[in-house]
Write an enzyme that holds these catalytic residues in place. Structure first.
Site, mmCIF file in Angstrom:
data_model
loop_
_atom_site.group_PDB
_atom_site.id
_atom_site.type_symbol
_atom_site.label_atom_id
_atom_site.label_comp_id
_atom_site.label_asym_id
_atom_site.label_seq_id
_atom_site.Cartn_x
_atom_site.Cartn_y
_atom_site.Cartn_z
ATOM 1 C CG HIS A 1 -2.392 -5.735 4.210
ATOM 2 N ND1 HIS A 1 -3.060 -4.587 3.849
ATOM 3 C CD2 HIS A 1 -1.474 -5.367 5.129
ATOM 4 C CE1 HIS A 1 -2.569 -3.563 4.537
ATOM 5 N NE2 HIS A 1 -1.601 -4.016 5.317
ATOM 6 C CB CYS B 1 0.957 -1.179 5.627
ATOM 7 S SG CYS B 1 0.509 -1.732 7.251
ATOM 8 C CG ASP C 1 -5.618 -5.972 2.213
ATOM 9 O OD1 ASP C 1 -5.802 -6.322 3.396
ATOM 10 O OD2 ASP C 1 -4.855 -5.039 1.891
#
Length: 239
Positions: free
Chosen positions: A208, A122, A176
């Site tokens: 994600h 991330c 994502d």
């Protein structure tokens, strides 16, 4: 592999920073991997990943990049709060934090000199890309998991692609919703144009956070494949 874990304190220009260190018990000179956290902080998942890395034969350190903040771990369900804290981070300060980890690793007898890598998830995936450029004399390999915002910032990590000297591997999810496919295309183009040594994979069914087994977005098949690629990549470039 038997490992030992500890919380270490590292010196930064803004005071002490905690780091979670996991390493093989045998104490021999091992390659090292810096593990850069998600926007949710140095939580149980990041510590678990750090331990998994250590069991593969690395000294692994996850620095607490939120050490300047009063609240340093945010639950996964509180995404907006995590984004708020993340947005207060400043790239130069985070790079000095990474530098503090590098200095620590280089000074330890149990770390193999000249064999330091970096990985992140991330926001940590973005900082992995940036660290590969900023600390290009020390970082020998990098693996970025769904690094969001690599083309963002002034300068952005993408703007510094030319400074990357090490092999880099990048993982993304096709589903994502936080990383547009256009960003992935920009990253691939920049690395290709600069003739960098890189590989990337976009997992068709992953969103994600697909590697995190504590999140609803966890996608087991994609996570397993990425982990196998992660292990072989670092074994090739650090061991």
């Amino acid at each position: 592999m038997e490992i030992t874990t500890s919380t270490i304190q590292l010196n930064t220009p803004d005071g002490k920073m905690d780091g979670y260190e996991a390493r093989p018990k045998d104490g021999g000179g091992r390659p090292a991997i810096i593990v850069l956290m998600e926007a949710f902080g140095l939580n149980s998942h990041i510590k678990d990943v750090t331990e998994r890395v250590a069991r593969e034969g690395y000294v692994a350190v996850a620095p607490d990049l939120y050490h300047r903040e009063p609240e340093r771990v945010v639950p996964y369900k509180e995404l907006q709060k995590a984004i708020g804290i993340m947005n207060r981070l400043q790239d130069p300060k985070v790079m000095s934090d990474v530098g503090a980890v590098i200095s620590h690793l280089k000074s330890q007898s149990y770390v193999k000199a000249g064999a330091i890598g970096v990985t992140g998830f991330c926001m940590g995936g973005r900082f992995t890309y940036l660290a590969a450029a900023h600390h290009n004399k020390d970082i020998k390999a990098g693996v970025s998991f769904y690094g969001g915002g690599i083309p963002m910032g002034k300068p952005s990590p993408l703007d510094r692609t030319g400074e990357i000297n090490c092999p880099i591997q990048l993982f993304f999810g096709a589903k994502d919703q936080l990383i547009p496919q256009d960003h992935v295309n920009q990253i691939v183009k920049a690395l290709t144009d600069a003739k960098k040594n890189f590989t990337h994979k976009v997992y068709p069914e992953a969103g994600h956070g697909f590697f995190c087994n504590e999140r609803e977005s966890y996608h087991a098949d994609s996570a397993k494949d990425a982990w196998e690629k992660f292990k072989s990549f670092f074994a090739q470039h650090l061991k």
